[in-house]
Design a protein around this motif. Structure first.
Motif, mmCIF file in Angstrom:
data_model
loop_
_atom_site.group_PDB
_atom_site.id
_atom_site.type_symbol
_atom_site.label_atom_id
_atom_site.label_comp_id
_atom_site.label_asym_id
_atom_site.label_seq_id
_atom_site.Cartn_x
_atom_site.Cartn_y
_atom_site.Cartn_z
ATOM 1 N N GLU A 121 0.874 -1.217 -0.054
ATOM 2 C CA GLU A 121 0.059 -0.028 -0.036
ATOM 3 C C GLU A 121 0.857 1.230 0.005
ATOM 4 O O GLU A 121 0.324 2.133 -0.613
ATOM 5 C CB GLU A 121 -0.862 0.008 1.114
ATOM 6 N N THR A 122 1.894 1.058 0.761
ATOM 7 C CA THR A 122 2.950 2.397 0.748
ATOM 8 C C THR A 122 3.685 2.518 -0.833
ATOM 9 O O THR A 122 3.473 3.637 -1.141
ATOM 10 C CB THR A 122 4.040 2.046 1.701
ATOM 11 N N ILE A 123 3.664 1.644 -1.276
ATOM 12 C CA ILE A 123 4.349 1.775 -2.739
ATOM 13 C C ILE A 123 3.387 2.173 -3.517
ATOM 14 O O ILE A 123 3.758 3.060 -4.396
ATOM 15 C CB ILE A 123 5.038 0.408 -2.962
ATOM 16 N N ILE A 124 2.062 1.904 -3.486
ATOM 17 C CA ILE A 124 1.189 2.113 -4.379
ATOM 18 C C ILE A 124 1.046 3.700 -4.017
ATOM 19 O O ILE A 124 0.733 4.511 -5.111
ATOM 20 C CB ILE A 124 -0.228 1.442 -4.034
ATOM 21 N N LEU A 125 0.855 4.358 -3.050
ATOM 22 C CA LEU A 125 0.862 5.709 -2.666
ATOM 23 C C LEU A 125 1.917 6.301 -3.098
ATOM 24 O O LEU A 125 1.783 7.704 -3.658
ATOM 25 C CB LEU A 125 0.658 5.767 -1.065
ATOM 26 N N GLY A 126 3.039 5.755 -3.078
ATOM 27 C CA GLY A 126 4.386 6.619 -3.500
ATOM 28 C C GLY A 126 4.598 6.475 -4.980
ATOM 29 O O GLY A 126 5.549 7.150 -5.494
ATOM 30 N N GLU A 127 3.976 5.848 -5.928
ATOM 31 C CA GLU A 127 3.766 5.860 -7.299
ATOM 32 C C GLU A 127 5.315 5.623 -7.760
ATOM 33 O O GLU A 127 5.524 5.908 -8.890
ATOM 34 C CB GLU A 127 3.394 7.108 -7.796
ATOM 35 N N ASP A 128 6.152 4.703 -7.321
ATOM 36 C CA ASP A 128 7.383 4.061 -7.626
ATOM 37 C C ASP A 128 6.974 2.581 -8.123
ATOM 38 O O ASP A 128 6.823 1.872 -7.146
ATOM 39 C CB ASP A 128 8.291 4.133 -6.778
ATOM 40 N N TYR A 129 6.701 2.304 -9.449
ATOM 41 C CA TYR A 129 6.444 0.968 -9.842
ATOM 42 C C TYR A 129 7.676 0.533 -10.707
ATOM 43 O O TYR A 129 7.456 -0.331 -11.790
ATOM 44 C CB TYR A 129 5.122 1.103 -10.742
ATOM 45 N N SER A 130 8.893 0.863 -10.494
ATOM 46 C CA SER A 130 9.796 0.312 -11.511
ATOM 47 C C SER A 130 10.314 -0.915 -10.957
ATOM 48 O O SER A 130 11.303 -1.481 -11.616
ATOM 49 C CB SER A 130 11.027 1.555 -11.099
ATOM 50 N N PHE A 131 9.919 -1.311 -9.599
ATOM 51 C CA PHE A 131 10.485 -2.589 -9.262
ATOM 52 C C PHE A 131 12.002 -2.850 -9.197
ATOM 53 O O PHE A 131 12.779 -3.977 -9.575
ATOM 54 C CB PHE A 131 10.040 -3.769 -10.034
ATOM 55 N N LYS A 132 12.638 -1.643 -8.974
ATOM 56 C CA LYS A 132 14.139 -1.687 -8.712
ATOM 57 C C LYS A 132 14.832 -2.025 -7.404
ATOM 58 O O LYS A 132 16.041 -1.985 -7.109
ATOM 59 C CB LYS A 132 14.806 -0.380 -8.986
ATOM 60 N N ASP A 133 13.840 -2.257 -6.334
ATOM 61 C CA ASP A 133 14.269 -2.661 -5.052
ATOM 62 C C ASP A 133 13.982 -4.066 -4.922
ATOM 63 O O ASP A 133 13.855 -4.963 -5.794
ATOM 64 C CB ASP A 133 13.318 -2.049 -4.096
ATOM 65 N N PHE A 134 14.397 -4.476 -3.672
ATOM 66 C CA PHE A 134 14.382 -6.065 -3.334
ATOM 67 C C PHE A 134 12.966 -6.477 -2.463
ATOM 68 O O PHE A 134 12.982 -7.464 -1.782
ATOM 69 C CB PHE A 134 15.631 -6.409 -2.657
ATOM 70 N N ASN A 135 12.074 -5.568 -2.657
ATOM 71 C CA ASN A 135 10.673 -5.865 -1.875
ATOM 72 C C ASN A 135 9.794 -6.854 -2.773
ATOM 73 O O ASN A 135 8.860 -6.476 -3.311
ATOM 74 C CB ASN A 135 9.930 -4.494 -1.687
ATOM 75 N N LEU A 136 10.222 -8.224 -2.732
ATOM 76 C CA LEU A 136 9.679 -9.228 -3.815
ATOM 77 C C LEU A 136 8.395 -9.640 -3.137
ATOM 78 O O LEU A 136 7.583 -9.989 -3.947
ATOM 79 C CB LEU A 136 10.552 -10.433 -3.532
ATOM 80 N N ASP A 137 8.024 -9.245 -1.753
ATOM 81 C CA ASP A 137 6.704 -9.524 -1.284
ATOM 82 C C ASP A 137 5.731 -8.251 -1.610
ATOM 83 O O ASP A 137 4.735 -8.378 -0.874
ATOM 84 C CB ASP A 137 6.921 -10.002 0.130
#
Length: 360
Positions: A121-137
């Protein structure tokens, strides 16, 4: 407690060698090339191709939903997601070669579970959908399931603002891209590389194939069933939220589909039922192998019987009401572990390249 199931697999089961068997002299009469040709052409490549076709269907459905988020289009996404997730089970044991990425494997990148809902939910709100991190879950099949099944369809539709639709589209596209890359590699040069490397030693194709097949079996035992049933160290009770496809509630179908994939590898059988050279045939070429083959087949049948005894329907409800059938299945799967891990490698001389420390 369990943030990333697939990562835990790599920690618990491991990918580092703790024991090695040299190429077996007693199995020299066995046609290693035919074994690998069957594995590549009738099992692995078709499994990836089917997975790719299925996620592309999901992508098409997602595009329709994105442009017109109606109940009908949502139900179509749900249907296509479920179909793709089930089909993926047949490709999931082949997490090597093109699927073994520099930092993370394909299985980790698209099939990590359970999902971290708060971070998602935090990622959705932050609008960063690049998948460059390791938050695989926060991505892959499980994240898709969360987005499209987190509540009634009416509630789900109401939640889909612009950010959520964009994130869903991005996750689906990412899954398609990653499966496409691996499928293309297998359909291209890697197939010949795989077939030509007939060694059973570490670094050989038979060793890669065998090790990932066993790791996949062990992951099913532990993470699809064991941990949700509360059987992990330090667990005090059942934790259904750890199930694969917790959102959507068809976890048992995934267990069955995955076990069928494992059986197909053992028998050298395609998903369409075409029978070729498998590990069962490998055993026929070694002294005492026929007896071990018979024992292994009997044990596989016992596991299948236990899985089929789990009540149909929601595995969440089963775990909450009476988890005994799940516990019994895990126990039977643990009994079977020896036939895949220690007994098979002893007979046919395949190098083990995973940690052999689960007590079997």
């Amino acid at each position: 407690m369990i943030k990333n199931s697939i990562s835990i697999i790599l920690l618990t089961i491991g990918i580092f060698a703790c024991k090695k068997s040299e190429d077996s002299t007693v199995s020299s009469s066995f046609d290693h090339t035919a074994f690998l040709v069957n594995a590549a052409d009738n099992i692995i490549v078709p499994s990836y191709s089917n997975a790719l076709a299925s996620v592309k269907d999901l992508e098409t459905a997602t595009a329709s939903f994105s442009s017109d988020p109606t109940d009908v289009n949502l139900e179509n996404v749900q249907t296509k997601w479920k179909a793709a997730f089930v089909v993926w089970q047949s490709a999931s044991p082949f997490n090597f070669g093109p699927a073994d990425g520099t930092l993370k494997s394909l299985q980790e990148l698209i099939a990590t579970y359970p999902i971290n809902t708060s971070l998602t939910e935090t990622i959705i709100l932050g609008e960063d959908y690049s998948f460059k991190d390791f938050n695989l879950d926060t991505r892959g099949f499980s994240a898709i399931g969360y987005l499209i099944h987190n509540g009634s369809n009416e509630e789900v539709l109401a939640s889909f603002d612009r950010n959520r639709i964009t994130y869903l589209t991005a996750i689906v596209a990412d899954v398609v891209t990653r499966i496409d890359e691996v499928t293309t590699a297998w359909q291209g040069a890697y197939r010949d590389v795989f077939v030509s490397n007939t060694s059973t030693s570490a670094g050989g194709s038979i060793s890669f194939y065998y090790n990932q097949f066993v790791i996949s079996y062990e992951s099913s035992k532990k993470y699809k069933l064991g941990f949700p049933a509360g059987l992990g160290a330090g667990q005090s009770g059942v934790q259904p939220e750890l199930l694969e496809a917790y959102y959507g509630e068809f976890s048992l179908e995934l267990v069955k589909a995955h076990f069928t994939a494992i059986e197909n590898v053992w028998y050298g059988k395609s998903s369409e039922g075409k029978n070729g050279s498998g590990f069962d045939d490998f055993l026929e070429a070694v002294d005492g192998g026929a007896e071990l083959k018979s024992q292994t087949i009997s044990s596989l049948q016992n596991v299948r019987t236990k899985i089929n005894a789990i009540p149909e329907g929601s595995l969440v409800e089963t775990l909450n009401s009476d988890p005994s059938s799940v516990t019994s299945t895990v126990e039977e799967m643990q009994k079977h572990t020896r036939y895949f891990k220690s007994d098979l490698t002893t007979k046919i001389g395949i190098a083990i390249t995973f940690s052999d420390g689960d007590g079997d």
